[in-house]
Design a protein around this motif. Structure first.
Motif, PDB file in Angstrom:
ATOM      1  N   ARG A 156      -7.056   4.381  -3.105  1.00  0.00           N
ATOM      2  CA  ARG A 156      -8.088   3.528  -3.695  1.00  0.00           C
ATOM      3  C   ARG A 156      -8.569   4.069  -5.038  1.00  0.00           C
ATOM      4  NH1 ARG A 156     -13.059   0.722  -0.623  1.00  0.00           N
ATOM      5  NH2 ARG A 156     -14.380   0.251  -2.419  1.00  0.00           N
TER       6      ARG A 156
ATOM      7  N   SER B  84      -1.765   0.019  -5.061  1.00  0.00           N
ATOM      8  CA  SER B  84      -2.545   0.778  -4.083  1.00  0.00           C
ATOM      9  C   SER B  84      -1.772   1.941  -3.460  1.00  0.00           C
ATOM     10  CB  SER B  84      -2.998  -0.174  -2.964  1.00  0.00           C
ATOM     11  OG  SER B  84      -1.893  -0.933  -2.471  1.00  0.00           O
TER      12      SER B  84
ATOM     13  N   GLY C 162       0.772  -1.226   0.000  1.00  0.00           N
ATOM     14  CA  GLY C 162       0.000   0.000   0.000  1.00  0.00           C
ATOM     15  C   GLY C 162       0.807   1.282   0.000  1.00  0.00           C
TER      16      GLY C 162
ATOM     17  N   GLY D 221      -4.676  -1.515   1.797  1.00  0.00           N
ATOM     18  CA  GLY D 221      -4.236  -1.765   0.421  1.00  0.00           C
ATOM     19  C   GLY D 221      -3.076  -2.738   0.317  1.00  0.00           C
TER      20      GLY D 221
ATOM     21  N   THR E  33      -8.306  -0.834  -7.943  1.00  0.00           N
ATOM     22  CA  THR E  33      -7.680  -1.416  -6.753  1.00  0.00           C
ATOM     23  C   THR E  33      -8.630  -1.550  -5.565  1.00  0.00           C
ATOM     24  OG1 THR E  33      -6.949   0.756  -5.932  1.00  0.00           O
ATOM     25  CG2 THR E  33      -5.462  -0.437  -7.434  1.00  0.00           C
TER      26      THR E  33
END
Length: 204
Positions: free
Chosen positions: A63, A59, A51, A99, A67
């Protein structure tokens, strides 16, 4: 559990995935990806993506429609299209909103090999059926329809299970493949000397 070819196999619980992907990834080695149509393969190579702390992650910037699954509940399958021709399959990790995910890079076919051969007619050898993220997804018939599939509940007939085989004590660790950012992160793991990894060991 229902949907597994062997009653001794156990589906990985949700809690297994609710951790940082760099912890989950090496423990996914030697687990088994299973489809309800009889296909099963042992996971032998993985990569972690983390993330907002990982510039190589899809990610990283937050967002998007593409994803959204990565930001959802752990234990689901995030499927993405890449290079205009391949699907990549990832186990979503961490807490919702982070993520995080683990890319399934390669697997050793165990069951349903004939179905995998039909899905991958260009593969010359069984060791080539799932020896790469795109090949793995193709061998299992994974496409966009599987994005968001629950690997714990098996809502679309796909799970990750354990047959009791532990991950290797000393997996091979190194940089991830096919990325241009955060290439220094040692977040790729594979089973030592395994012939089904995406980049097979060199013969000495």
């Amino acid at each position: 559990m229902t949907g597994l070819p062997d009653p001794t196999w156990q589906v990985l619980p949700r809690e297994f995935y609710r951790r940082h992907p760099a912890l989950v990834a090496p423990e996914l080695l030697n687990k088994i990806l299973v489809r309800s149509d009889g296909r099963a393969a042992r996971i032998v190579e993985v990569e972690a993506y983390a993330g907002s702390e990982d510039p190589a992650a899809h990610s990283f910037r937050g967002r998007t429609a593409r994803t959204a699954t990565m930001f959802g509940e752990a234990g689901h399958l995030y499927v993405y299209f890449t290079y205009g021709m391949h699907w990549g399959s990832n186990a979503v990790c961490g807490e919702a909103g982070e993520g995080f995910g683990v890319l399934l890079r390669a697997a050793e076919p165990l069951l349903g090999v004939e179905l995998m051969r039909q899905a991958r007619p260009r593969a010359r050898r069984d060791r080539d059926l799932a020896s790469g993220p795109g090949k793995l997804s193709q061998a299992f018939g994974i496409n966009r329809d599987f994005d968001g599939a629950d690997l714990v509940g098996g809502d679309r007939g796909i799970r990750i299970a354990s047959d009791g085989t532990p991950p290797p004590d000393t997996p091979v660790v190194g940089p991830r493949i096919g990325i241009s950012r955060a290439i220094e992160f040692p977040w790729r793991w594979h089973v030592p000397g395994h012939l089904h990894v995406s980049v097979p060991p060199r013969k000495r």
